[in-house]
Write a protein that holds these residues in place. Structure first.
Motif, PDB file in Angstrom:
ATOM      1  N   UNK A   1       0.835  -1.199   0.000  1.00  0.00           N
ATOM      2  CA  UNK A   1       0.000   0.000   0.000  1.00  0.00           C
ATOM      3  C   UNK A   1       0.871   1.251   0.000  1.00  0.00           C
ATOM      4  N   UNK A   2       0.227   2.390  -0.070  1.00  0.00           N
ATOM      5  CA  UNK A   2       0.872   3.698  -0.079  1.00  0.00           C
ATOM      6  C   UNK A   2       1.911   3.829  -1.198  1.00  0.00           C
ATOM      7  N   UNK A   3       1.622   3.242  -2.325  1.00  0.00           N
ATOM      8  CA  UNK A   3       2.476   3.407  -3.503  1.00  0.00           C
ATOM      9  C   UNK A   3       2.008   4.673  -4.227  1.00  0.00           C
ATOM     10  N   UNK A   4       2.917   5.605  -4.477  1.00  0.00           N
ATOM     11  CA  UNK A   4       2.478   6.876  -5.045  1.00  0.00           C
ATOM     12  C   UNK A   4       1.541   7.591  -4.098  1.00  0.00           C
ATOM     13  N   UNK A   5       1.859   7.538  -2.810  1.00  0.00           N
ATOM     14  CA  UNK A   5       1.123   8.165  -1.701  1.00  0.00           C
ATOM     15  C   UNK A   5      -0.055   7.319  -1.243  1.00  0.00           C
ATOM     16  N   UNK A   6      -1.051   7.055  -2.093  1.00  0.00           N
ATOM     17  CA  UNK A   6      -2.233   6.329  -1.626  1.00  0.00           C
ATOM     18  C   UNK A   6      -2.611   5.149  -2.522  1.00  0.00           C
ATOM     19  N   UNK A   7      -1.767   4.784  -3.458  1.00  0.00           N
ATOM     20  CA  UNK A   7      -2.078   3.678  -4.355  1.00  0.00           C
ATOM     21  C   UNK A   7      -1.846   2.322  -3.718  1.00  0.00           C
ATOM     22  N   UNK A   8      -2.413   1.306  -4.353  1.00  0.00           N
ATOM     23  CA  UNK A   8      -2.272  -0.080  -3.896  1.00  0.00           C
ATOM     24  C   UNK A   8      -1.805  -0.924  -5.071  1.00  0.00           C
ATOM     25  N   UNK A   9      -0.790  -1.758  -4.835  1.00  0.00           N
ATOM     26  CA  UNK A   9      -0.317  -2.703  -5.848  1.00  0.00           C
ATOM     27  C   UNK A   9      -0.399  -4.109  -5.263  1.00  0.00           C
ATOM     28  N   UNK A  10      -1.083  -5.006  -5.961  1.00  0.00           N
ATOM     29  CA  UNK A  10      -1.225  -6.404  -5.530  1.00  0.00           C
ATOM     30  C   UNK A  10      -0.636  -7.293  -6.611  1.00  0.00           C
ATOM     31  N   UNK A  11       0.237  -8.201  -6.229  1.00  0.00           N
ATOM     32  CA  UNK A  11       0.903  -9.075  -7.203  1.00  0.00           C
ATOM     33  C   UNK A  11       0.643 -10.536  -6.876  1.00  0.00           C
TER      34      UNK A  11
ATOM     35  N   UNK B   1      -3.951   5.973  -7.608  1.00  0.00           N
ATOM     36  CA  UNK B   1      -4.494   7.142  -6.905  1.00  0.00           C
ATOM     37  C   UNK B   1      -4.570   8.359  -7.827  1.00  0.00           C
ATOM     38  N   UNK B   2      -5.366   9.323  -7.435  1.00  0.00           N
ATOM     39  CA  UNK B   2      -5.373  10.663  -8.038  1.00  0.00           C
ATOM     40  C   UNK B   2      -5.409  10.644  -9.560  1.00  0.00           C
TER      41      UNK B   2
ATOM     42  N   UNK C   1       2.203  10.613 -11.953  1.00  0.00           N
ATOM     43  CA  UNK C   1       3.541  11.102 -11.655  1.00  0.00           C
ATOM     44  C   UNK C   1       4.017  10.607 -10.299  1.00  0.00           C
ATOM     45  N   UNK C   2       3.103  10.529  -9.337  1.00  0.00           N
ATOM     46  CA  UNK C   2       3.471  10.035  -8.008  1.00  0.00           C
ATOM     47  C   UNK C   2       3.893   8.572  -8.065  1.00  0.00           C
ATOM     48  N   UNK C   3       3.204   7.784  -8.858  1.00  0.00           N
ATOM     49  CA  UNK C   3       3.571   6.369  -8.997  1.00  0.00           C
ATOM     50  C   UNK C   3       4.959   6.219  -9.602  1.00  0.00           C
ATOM     51  N   UNK C   4       5.222   6.978 -10.657  1.00  0.00           N
ATOM     52  CA  UNK C   4       6.534   6.893 -11.304  1.00  0.00           C
ATOM     53  C   UNK C   4       7.623   7.386 -10.363  1.00  0.00           C
TER      54      UNK C   4
ATOM     55  N   UNK D   1      -2.269   6.792 -19.118  1.00  0.00           N
ATOM     56  CA  UNK D   1      -1.423   6.996 -20.284  1.00  0.00           C
ATOM     57  C   UNK D   1      -0.040   7.477 -19.921  1.00  0.00           C
ATOM     58  N   UNK D   2       0.068   8.318 -18.896  1.00  0.00           N
ATOM     59  CA  UNK D   2       1.385   8.816 -18.483  1.00  0.00           C
ATOM     60  C   UNK D   2       2.230   7.695 -17.899  1.00  0.00           C
ATOM     61  N   UNK D   3       1.622   6.791 -17.143  1.00  0.00           N
ATOM     62  CA  UNK D   3       2.354   5.661 -16.565  1.00  0.00           C
ATOM     63  C   UNK D   3       2.869   4.755 -17.671  1.00  0.00           C
TER      64      UNK D   3
END
Length: 406
Positions: free
Chosen positions: A58-68, A140-141, A149-152, A342-344
Motif C-alpha cells: 500500500x501507499x504506492x504513489x502516496x495512496x495507491x495499492x499494488x497487488x501481485x 491514486x489521483x 507522476x506520483x507512482x513513477x 497513459x502517463x504511466x
C-alpha cells in the motif's frame, strides 16, 4: 452456487462472487474520496486483495495499492483501476448516493475497482490454466493526473517490474452486457491551459468581452483540422479561483482588470495535438492584439496527459479472448475522454489495450457509442450484470496474455 461457477466454456466465471461485489460497489459509491485522500478506499481494497492471496503493497504513489500474484515463469500482465472520485455533487437520487457533499464516483472508478477484484478472484481460481505474474494497480489521483507522476516517482516499475502488457476498462454508455474495443488510438490526449487576459486604456473595453471573443474563436479550431473528429476544444470563462493551480494572475493587484479562461483540448494524434496547441496560443494573442489589450495575455499549461493507443496485436488477442467467451463486442470510435494511466504507460512504452464496459449510464445525453465527453453522474442501470461482464472481460483478456500452463 460456488463462488467461481463455470462460465459455460470450461473456465471460472464470476459466479456467486457477483452479489458480494455488488455490495462492495454500493459501499464504494456511497463513500467516495478525492485525489490523494483515498485512505478508506485503499485500505478496503488492500484487505480484499490480501484475502485473495496476493502480495499487497500500500501507499504506492502516496495512496495507491499494488497487488501481485506470481504463478510460475511467464509474462507480467498489468491490470489497472482508479481509486479516486472527482469533485462532483451527486444528483442521481440513488439509494446508495455519496454521503460526502461535493465528491462523487462520477467516472465509474467504483465499478472498475470491483470488476478488477472479481477478475483477481477468478484468475486465482483458474491459475491451473496460466503461468506468469499479475500486477494489479489501483491508481491514486487519476482525476488530477498527479497520481501517475506520483507512482513513477515512487519507483513503480523499479519495485514491481516492467509489464509485458497493460489492460484496463472504462465504464461507458454502451449497452449493458457489451464491451467496446478496437485497435489504434482509443483515448484522447488531454491538455488543460489557463489564460488570463487584461483590459486596455479604452474606457469602453471590458476584458470579459475579449475573453468571450477568444472562447468563440477557440471553439472553431477543430473546424480547421482535416478530420475535425480528431480534436475537441472546450473553453469557458471563470472567476479567479482560490486554487492557484488554475491561475497565473497577480491577485495582489486589484487595479488591473482581467478575465480568466480555462481551455481543455482533447486530441487523437500527436501531430494534431501540436497543431491545436499552437492554434490556441495564436488565437489568444491575436484577439488580444486586435482588441488593444494593454498587457500580453498570460497562458500556462495546467495539465498535460498523453493519450492511450491500443496496440494492434494485443487488441486482436483481446478481441479473440472476448469472442471466445461469447461476449458481445462493439467497435466504437475514439473516445474524447482521457485516462491518466497513459502517463504511466508512456514511461516504458508498454503495449496496452483498454476497452469500454457497457453499463447503461445514468448521465445527461448519453452518447450511444460510449464516445464524447466524460460521463457525469455515472452509475450502471444494472449493477450485477455490469460487474459480471467487467469481471469476465478482464479475466479473459489477462488469461489470453499470460503464458499457458504446460
Amino acid at each position: 452456487m460456488a463462488e467461481h461457477a463455470d462460465s459455460g466454456r470450461g473456465r471460472p466465471g464470476p459466479g456467486g462472487a457477483v452479489p458480494a461485489l455488488a455490495r462492495l460497489y454500493r459501499a464504494l459509491h456511497a463513500h467516495p474520496e478525492p485525489a490523494f485522500e483515498e485512505h478508506r478506499t485503499a485500505a478496503e481494497i488492500a484487505e480484499r486483495c490480501s484475502r485473495l492471496g496476493y502480495a499487497v503493497t500500500d501507499r504506492v504513489g502516496r495512496t495507491g495499492v499494488v497487488a501481485t500474484l506470481a504463478n510460475g515463469p511467464g509474462p507480467t500482465v498489468l491490470l489497472t483501476a482508479g481509486l479516486d472520485a472527482p469533485p462532483v455533487t451527486e444528483l442521481t437520487g440513488l439509494p446508495y448516493s455519496s454521503v460526502h457533499d461535493g465528491v462523487m464516483h462520477a467516472r465509474g472508478h467504483d465499478m472498475h475497482m470491483v470488476c478488477l477484484l472479481g477478475a483477481m478472484r477468478a484468475l486465482t481460481a483458474g491459475r491451473a490454466r496460466w503461468r506468469g505474474r499479475l500486477v494489479c494497480l489501483f491508481q491514486p489521483a487519476t482525476e488530477t493526473g498527479r497520481g501517475a507522476q506520483a507512482l513513477l516517482g515512487d519507483g513503480l516499475y523499479e519495485r514491481f517490474g516492467r509489464p509485458a502488457v497493460a489492460l484496463g476498462q472504462r465504464l461507458s454508455a454502451l449497452p449493458p452486457g457489451t464491451v467496446g474495443c478496437r485497435p489504434g488510438q482509443r483515448f484522447a490526449a488531454c491538455d488543460v491551459l489557463s489564460a488570463t487576459v487584461y483590459g486596455s486604456v479604452r474606457p469602453d473595453f471590458a476584458p470579459a468581452e475579449l475573453a468571450a471573443a477568444i472562447v468563440r474563436r477557440l471553439h472553431r479550431i477543430p473546424d480547421a483540422i482535416p478530420d475535425p473528429g480528431m480534436a475537441h476544444v472546450d473553453a469557458g470563462l471563470f472567476s479567479t479561483p482560490r486554487d492557484p493551480l488554475y491561475s497565473g494572475a497577480d491577485h495582489n493587484s486589484e487595479a488591473v482588470a482581467q478575465a480568466h479562461i480555462l481551455i481543455n483540448a482533447r486530441t487523437f494524434q500527436e501531430s494534431v495535438r501540436t497543431r491545436v496547441l499552437s492554434a490556441i496560443v495564436r488565437a489568444i494573442h491575436l484577439e488580444a492584439l486586435s482588441a488593444g489589450a494593454d498587457r500580453v495575455p498570460e497562458i500556462r499549461q495546467v495539465r498535460s496527459l498523453p493519450g492511450i493507443g491500443n496496440d494492434p496485436p494485443l487488441t486482436e488477442r483481446t478481441l479473440t479472448a472476448f469472442t471466445a467467451r461469447g461476449m458481445a463486442v462493439i467497435r466504437p470510435g475514439p473516445c474524447a475522454e482521457n485516462l491518466a494511466m497513459g502517463r504511466v504507460l508512456a514511461a516504458t512504452d508498454t503495449p496496452a489495450c483498454f476497452w469500454l464496459l457497457g453499463g447503461g449510464l445514468v448521465m445527461p445525453e448519453a452518447e450511444p457509442d460510449g464516445a464524447g465527453t466524460p460521463a457525469l453522474f455515472c452509475a450502471p442501470s444494472r449493477i450485477e450484470p455490469t460487474i459480471a461482464t467487467g469481471t469476465r472481460a478482464l479475466t479473459a483478456a489477462a488469461t489470453r496474455c499470460l503464458g499457458a500452463a504446460a
